[in-house]
Design an enzyme around this catalytic site. Sequence first.
Site, PDB file in Angstrom:
ATOM      1  N   GLY A 140      39.417  84.149  69.427  1.00  0.00           N
ATOM      2  CA  GLY A 140      40.232  83.836  70.595  1.00  0.00           C
ATOM      3  C   GLY A 140      40.880  82.468  70.490  1.00  0.00           C
ATOM      4  N   CYS A 141      40.916  81.746  71.619  1.00  0.00           N
ATOM      5  CA  CYS A 141      41.594  80.448  71.666  1.00  0.00           C
ATOM      6  C   CYS A 141      40.946  79.405  70.763  1.00  0.00           C
ATOM      7  CB  CYS A 141      41.626  79.940  73.109  1.00  0.00           C
ATOM      8  SG  CYS A 141      42.657  80.921  74.211  1.00  0.00           S
ATOM      9  N   ALA A 142      39.682  79.582  70.400  1.00  0.00           N
ATOM     10  CA  ALA A 142      39.009  78.637  69.505  1.00  0.00           C
ATOM     11  C   ALA A 142      39.402  78.850  68.050  1.00  0.00           C
ATOM     12  CB  ALA A 142      37.492  78.759  69.653  1.00  0.00           C
ATOM     13  N   GLY A 143      40.144  79.923  67.776  1.00  0.00           N
ATOM     14  CA  GLY A 143      40.435  80.280  66.396  1.00  0.00           C
ATOM     15  C   GLY A 143      41.270  79.284  65.625  1.00  0.00           C
TER      16      GLY A 143
END
Length: 351
Positions: A140-143
Amino acid sequence: MTLARLLGIGRAVPTNIMPQDQALQWARSHFSERYPAFERMAPVFANSGIRERQLAMPMDWYFQPQDWVTRTIAYRKVAGALFIDAARDAIANSGLVAGDIDMVVTVSSTGVATPSIEALVHDELGLRPDVARVPVFGLGCAGGVSGLALAARLAASKPGARVLFVAVELCTLSFRDDLANKANIVATALFGDGAAAAVLCTEGPAQVAIRSASEHLWPGTLDVMGWDVAPQGLGVIFAQSIPSLVTRQLRPALELLLERLDTTMDQVGRYVCHPGGTKVISALEDSLELETGTLDFERAVLADHGNMSAPTVMFVLQRVLADAALPKRDMLMLALGPGFTLSGALLEPTD
């Protein structure tokens, strides 16, 4: 220890532009009759800090019924095109050609393709037949941070190897017109599409090297952010207020992360954060004890592109590295994603 150096960054966005005021008009006409509290939520569009976003598909596509088949066809086509554009940009900015790449790390959580995206574009991009492939799903956004850290570890483990990292997300393809709920309206106000890429190697000219990386997963937070899988497609999950969670819990987790990275807040000259939304940026500044407005590039990227999930922090990093006033001090990249996870990577100047 030999460190992976960041040789070049690239980026790409779709050509379909949606101004934020148009997004509000569309959402009002689409949701207000089915969601009585819509007008109380409408300010999220104006307060998001977003001026415009780029969409994977033309606007009329989103007005038509979509399912897994149509979403996957669109994902494979658009994600492949953005992958190629961002990768070519990063490779060229590194002074290389595609045939120089030894390994590809692909991060994407907004669609499914088997063969994976880097295989689908292999021939057109010009990668060698023996290139190693590492596709990663679910960050997700941490990728953007976790993927860059993974690519850096792989590059450092094989000195001289050139590793291409690409994050491509088509968040808008997951739009669900059958879901008239708070999470879906917030997602409609925030998310855009894009791709970012970087080339890493232990050798070559670079402004920064990736010194270390770490993550922190908060126990009992699996329902904070993620995907709900349904016959119509993926549906966004926001079970809690992310800004309030950041305000309450980021600082102690950050201190643990900094300890594992063998650094302190005093040694960090610049934070490079994933701008999940304007309230998230403000919560980050409070938790990091920064003056309001310090995360200026984060706000600028959010305004120009919205939240593109994983690639967004790489857009911020590109702007930071292009800043002539950049201090020759360590930088800390931070992103929050499903898990609920804080991902961090420490970058140090190379000269």
